[in-house]
Design a protein around this motif. Structure first.
Motif, PDB file in Angstrom:
ATOM      1  N   ARG A  76      49.033  41.405  46.229  1.00 34.54           N
ATOM      2  CA  ARG A  76      49.096  42.835  46.517  1.00 34.54           C
ATOM      3  C   ARG A  76      50.348  43.246  47.279  1.00 34.54           C
ATOM      4  N   VAL A 184      46.760  46.748  41.777  1.00 34.89           N
ATOM      5  CA  VAL A 184      46.529  46.139  43.090  1.00 34.89           C
ATOM      6  C   VAL A 184      45.172  46.515  43.668  1.00 34.89           C
ATOM      7  N   SER A 185      44.558  47.594  43.149  1.00 31.29           N
ATOM      8  CA  SER A 185      43.244  47.999  43.660  1.00 31.29           C
ATOM      9  C   SER A 185      42.093  47.203  43.058  1.00 31.29           C
ATOM     10  N   GLY A 190      42.322  40.953  44.400  1.00 27.95           N
ATOM     11  CA  GLY A 190      42.075  40.604  45.796  1.00 27.95           C
ATOM     12  C   GLY A 190      41.407  39.261  45.972  1.00 27.95           C
TER      13      GLY A 190
END
Length: 403
Positions: A76, A184-185, A190
């Protein structure tokens, strides 16, 4: 097709593919948008080729570096920082009235900061599907990315002609930001943590399989870049026909990727797929009429996505997980150097010998891309029936012997 639909139902697969395609959509727009814009500003395809070459060289240098940084800082942060710098650079290139060398410098910075979406997503894929699904996923991804090259050139050409060349470039910047933020969301981004590589940068190139993939990727993309410049020059920057021909080229790749996605990857797989590209491009050089180019480039395109799928599979099966992102970064670097060389050589030849010369050069690059894996097939792994997931990272474990 049912197997691809089943694959898309796997949790996370569809949204990862959608987000990364959106983030990479500008790649299908920027080359053509800048080619039209810069030729119009400087009245020279050679100047446009130099700027595109500078941008590609920047990307080539950044490829393994930003990919390796993802193992140190995380996916990210690296994507967000590079996306911001790249967007600002692209906007400045479109708006500032500069000499050619000035645009080349900013283009180099834009390339240097291009977000490493492709290495990131290639590293994520083995973590969201099982090893049996990985080969079809690579093929589906290589096919789906042709949407970028089907719609990107058409949209770039339409906006450049109907609105302005600046508007086409700015629209690409909007896709870059929107797609990057979506990517990236994602929770899958993540959850994946790339281990920090313990080897020196570049050591992964000592793997013959990675080097083979890098060189052949270089030849393939150089051929595509030369074709793009030749087609635009053949129809002129004021015609929408160039966008349609390039879209048909990409449709051929989409068809080939879906049709050959489950074909076994043996030692001759890469040479066979590159041969299709070579034959199509060689035939294209005989006539630059719209319909002849449409048919021959459709044929050439059939080999492109399958060739990329083989390249991805070779790399995935040959390196440790901690080295995967860097390996894909080097493969991307090879492709981008190919784009720089293909654009620059084609632009020079168009100015001096006409667009046919660019198509001939493209066929030559593709022929080399066929010959190299044929001669180096002993370094081409036989992946038939094999797990193509990355090699797990292992390290010595201390044990205590109880007597």
């Amino acid at each position: 097709m049912s197997s691809y639909l089943s694959l898309l139902k796997t949790p996370g697969v569809a949204r990862v593919i959608g987000a990364q395609l959106t983030a990479r959509f500008p790649f299908g727009m920027l080359s053509l948008a800048f080619l039209i814009h810069l030729e119009r500003v400087y009245d020279s395809y050679g100047a446009a080729g130099l700027v595109l070459g500078a941008m590609s060289i920047g990307q080539a240098i950044a490829g393994p570096l930003t990919s390796r940084l993802m193992g140190r800082w995380g996916i990210r942060p690296v994507v967000l920082v590079t996306m911001t710098v790249c967007t600002i650079s692209i906007v400045l290139m479109a708006l500032l009235p500069l000499a050619v060398y000035g645009v080349m410098l900013i283009g180099f910075l834009a390339g240097l900061s291009m977000p490493p979406i492709q290495p990131a997503v290639r590293t994520i894929y083995p973590k969201i599907v099982n090893s049996r699904q990985l080969t079809p996923l690579f093929s589906l991804d290589a096919s789906a990315q042709e949407i970028i090259w089907v719609l990107g050139p058409v949209i770039a050409t339409f906006v450049a002609i109907q609105v302005s060349t600046v508007a086409g470039i700015l629209l690409a910047a909007v896709f870059l930001v929107g797609g990057g933020l979506w990517f990236v969301s994602l929770p899958e981004v993540g959850r994946v943590r790339i281990p920090r590589s313990k080897r020196a940068i570049g050591a992964v190139l000592k793997k013959p399989e990675v080097l083979l993939s890098t060189i052949v990727g270089f030849m393939l993309v150089a051929a595509c870049a030369a074709v793009e410049a030749g087609v635009v020059a053949a129809f002129g920057h004021g015609s929408a026909e160039s966008g349609w021909v390039l879209a048909i080229f990409a449709v051929g790749s989409l068809i080939g990727g879906l049709a050959l996605g489950h074909a076994p990857i043996g030692p001759w797989a890469l040479a066979g797929r590159m041969l299709i590209v070579t034959v199509g491009l060689a035939l294209a050089a005989f006539d630059l009429g719209f319909w002849w180019l449409a048919v021959t480039l459709l044929l050439a395109g059939v080999g492109i996505a399958p060739a990329f799928a083989v390249l991805f599979g070779i790399v995935s099966a040959s390196v440790k997980f901690s080295d995967t992102a860097e390996a894909y970064g080097w493969v991307g670097t090879g492709q981008l150097i190919g784009a720089a060389l293909g654009s620059a050589v084609a632009g020079f030849l168009i100015d001096h010998s006409g667009p046919t010369a660019a198509i001939i050069v493209a066929a030559g690059f593709a022929a080399l891309g066929t010959l190299i894996p044929a001669l180096g097939r002993r370094w081409h792994p036989d992946l038939r029936g094999r797990d193509i997931g990355p090699i797990p990272d292992t390290e010595p474990i201390r044990t205590i012997q109880v007597s």
